[in-house]
Write an enzyme that holds these catalytic residues in place. Structure first.
Site, PDB file in Angstrom:
ATOM      1  N   GLU A   1       0.861 -36.286  -5.141  1.00 27.27           N
ATOM      2  CA  GLU A   1      -0.058 -35.617  -4.211  1.00 27.27           C
ATOM      3  C   GLU A   1      -1.165 -34.833  -4.921  1.00 27.27           C
ATOM      4  O   GLU A   1      -1.464 -33.705  -4.530  1.00 27.27           O
ATOM      5  CB  GLU A   1       0.722 -34.648  -3.311  1.00 27.27           C
ATOM      6  CG  GLU A   1       1.812 -35.316  -2.518  1.00 27.27           C
ATOM      7  CD  GLU A   1       2.663 -34.329  -1.734  1.00 27.27           C
ATOM      8  OE1 GLU A   1       2.983 -34.639  -0.585  1.00 27.27           O
ATOM      9  OE2 GLU A   1       3.016 -33.260  -2.273  1.00 27.27           O
TER      10      GLU A   1
HETATM   11  C1  TNX Z   1       6.376 -34.015  -0.305  1.00 31.94           C
HETATM   12  S1  TNX Z   1       6.925 -36.360  -1.740  1.00 31.94           S
HETATM   13  C2  TNX Z   1       6.300 -33.491  -1.575  1.00 31.94           C
HETATM   14  C3  TNX Z   1       6.670 -32.085  -1.792  1.00 31.94           C
HETATM   15  C4  TNX Z   1       7.110 -31.410  -0.528  1.00 31.94           C
HETATM   16  C5  TNX Z   1       7.934 -32.376   0.283  1.00 31.94           C
HETATM   17  C6  TNX Z   1       8.511 -31.799   1.514  1.00 31.94           C
HETATM   18  C7  TNX Z   1       6.504 -35.449  -2.931  1.00 31.94           C
HETATM   19  C8  TNX Z   1       6.663 -36.064  -4.224  1.00 31.94           C
HETATM   20  N1  TNX Z   1       6.060 -34.207  -2.710  1.00 31.94           N
HETATM   21  O1  TNX Z   1       5.621 -31.381  -2.392  1.00 31.94           O
HETATM   22  O2  TNX Z   1       7.843 -30.286  -0.850  1.00 31.94           O
HETATM   23  O3  TNX Z   1       7.130 -33.471   0.638  1.00 31.94           O
HETATM   24  O4  TNX Z   1       9.356 -32.707   2.150  1.00 31.94           O
END
Ligand code: TNX
Length: 539
Positions: free
Chosen positions: A344
């Site tokens: 992300e």
């Molecule tokens: C997605 S999926 C994130 C996290 C969040 C989470 C909550 C991913 C690698 N990163 O930063 O905490 O969703 O479900």
């Protein structure tokens, strides 16, 4: 790009008293330890299911006040496992259970032996009957996993911390067991909320019960940096000083971290450290102004948004910083992996992202480790043997499925953590008082009923290194919260990682799972009484 659009916070803490409806009465409990379809032979309720388990009805083992734990030579590596077993059994049985290396053993004793069994680096053989218990493995790890099986063959009250009445009977069994995948993991996010050393140890003990061998610690994110780094001290002292919701946060000193690594190692579990980058880095950016492209340190962050922070890809100090951090952390962690995060990174232009991950991978290699990262790292020049952790939901249209195939083409390995199956922070249903639901609601059956080697087209058995259940902690801040989200889903993921693919079914599994309930009660684990699991039928 998949976003994470959850509600800000969860309401009340999960309670223990959730009503359970018993399912159809076609299966029955036998001997307090096993479940079987009516009219068929009882199989002991072991999770993860052993690769091969034969019940021998004509015999059984009974632990007595005279029983000993007898370690056959070579004893050095087997002795700590024997002592671990003795500690568990002594508390609830009240028996002396001396650990000895002398002589043979008789029908009351438990024998442990390091000897080739043809069951790989983590497998074991366990025979129990009126001649005693015989546990053999080629490695101490195998013996340890066999001990976990033995615990589940004894009555649930063996898990209690105080003396309980016997009898302490083990059904006659012949078990030959070994794992399907090498990486059977759980991730704990200690950044969004900080968890103390005691809380992490408690989770390690719970994971070990299900033969989980990898604890991935998400040590830094926007909301907190949780590990002392001597060369950049403000990361922990300032960057670790708060958490989601504005609580006090916290961090592990190097000594704390070493204690966790040792505690895990004693349970044949390895800690994979993750410092998320280049996004999810507000805590570091707030601690050192020079890490920011504009030289301005942002304030600490206590919300739950993602994707707003980035290390400065164009500044050399970024890589000196990473080199120091990776150097200090890898010097402490014994296993072969270092997790760079990489998810992300919405505030990092794609080209910069690729440049950044490539340079970070060089640093990881320079410190003697392999790179692990969330699926996005497959877009960089990841080396063969690097690991991509798949987190999308495999609906077909998501970027992660393509990234997973890209990773395979680069001869990377895949750890499977599909969010709508393996994310332990997803709510079970709309009434779950903790957790998020951006990937949907994940009931116990959803978490169990999939296969790591068929989930994503083009990613097969040989590409998969293993399975991991991530537990993000935006809404969780103490052990009962961890437990409520991990139990009962985590044991199912552990079974996907350990047990053979063939012969598994939810209809059979849910009864074995239900039999774990009394064990969790005995251990004081706060679990979700899912209406999908026939808890009452195995009491
Ligand atoms: C997605 S999926 C994130 C996290 C969040 C989470 C909550 C991913 C690698 N990163 O930063 O905490 O969703 O479900």
């Amino acid at each position: 790009m998949i976003g994470c659009w959850w509600r800000e916070a969860a309401p009340a803490r999960a309670g223990r008293a959730i009503a359970v409806t018993a399912a159809a009465g076609v299966l029955m409990l036998t001997g307090g330890q096993g479940v079987a379809s009516a009219g068929t032979e009882a199989a002991p309720a072991v999770v993860p299911a052993p690769a091969s388990l034969k019940t021998v009805r004509t015999t059984s083992f009974r632990l007595t006040p005279q029983s000993q734990i007898v370690v056959q030579p070579p004893a050095r590596e087997a002795l700590p496992v024997a002592s671990y077993l003795a500690r568990i059994l002594r508390r609830s049985t009240g028996y002396r259970l001396p650990v000895t290396t002398h002589g043979g053993h008789d029908g009351h004793d438990i024998g442990l032996q390091l000897a080739p069994t043809g069951t790989g680096p983590e497998g074991y053989r366990l025979d129990a009957g009126d001649g005693g218990v015989e546990l053999r493995a080629g490695t101490a790890a195998g013996l340890f996993h066999g001990v976990q099986t033995l615990r589940q063959l004894l009555p649930a009250r063996v898990e209690k911390a105080t003396e309980q009445p016997g009898p302490w009977t083990v059904p006659g069994v012949r078990i030959t067991d070994q794992p399907r995948f090498a990486w059977r993991g759980a991730m704990l996010d200690v950044s969004r909320h900080f968890f103390s050393v005691a809380e992490v140890k408690r989770y390690i003990d719970q994971l070990a019960l299900y033969k989980v061998n990898t604890l991935h610690l998400h040590l830094a994110d926007d909301q907190g940096w949780r590990l002392a780094i001597d060369s950049w001290p403000r990361l922990a002292t300032y960057g670790g000083s708060t958490e989601v919701g504005g609580g006090p946060g916290g961090y592990y000193t190097k000594r704390d971290f070493a204690e966790l690594i040792d505690y895990a190692a004693d349970r044949f579990m390895t800690i994979v450290p993750e410092i998320d980058s280049p996004g999810h880095t507000n805590a570091a950016l707030a601690s050192y102004a020079e890490l920011n492209c504009d030289g301005q340190a942002p304030p600490l962050y206590t919300g739950t948004s993602v994707g707003f922070s980035s290390l400065c890809v164009g500044k050399e100090i970024t890589y000196r910083f990473l080199d120091d951090v990776i150097g200090e952390i890898t010097a402490q962690t014994p296993n072969r992996y270092y997790h760079v995060g990489g998810d992300e990174a919405h505030s990092t232009p794609h080209e910069d992202y690729v440049t950044f991950i490539n340079r970070e991978q060089e640093l990881v290699h320079a410190h003697g480790k392999r790179m692990v990262g969330w699926q996005e790292i497959a877009a960089a020049d990841a080396a063969p043997g690097s690991v991509a952790q798949y987190w999308n939901t495999a609906s077909g249209s998501e970027p992660g499925t393509e990234l997973a195939r890209t990773a395979v083409a680069k001869r990377m390995k895949i750890v499977m953590s599909p969010a709508n199956r393996a994310y332990l922070d997803m709510q079970y249903d709309p009434d779950t008082p903790l957790g998020l639901h951006w990937a949907g609601y994940v009931e116990v059956q959803d978490a169990y009923s999939w296969d790591p080697a068929t989930l994503v087209d083009g990613v097969g058995e040989d590409d998969v290194l293993g399975v991991e259940g991530p537990l993000w902690s935006e809404t969780l801040d103490e052990s009962p919260d961890i437990e409520f989200m991990a139990f009962p889903r985590l044991p199912g993921l552990a079974e996907l990682g350990w047990s053979p693919a063939s012969g598994r079914s939810w209809d059979e599994y849910r009864f074995r799972l239900a039999a774990q309930g009394p064990r969790w009660d005995a251990l004081g684990i706060n679990y979700y009484r899912s209406p999908q699991v026939p808890w009452e039928e195995v009491r």
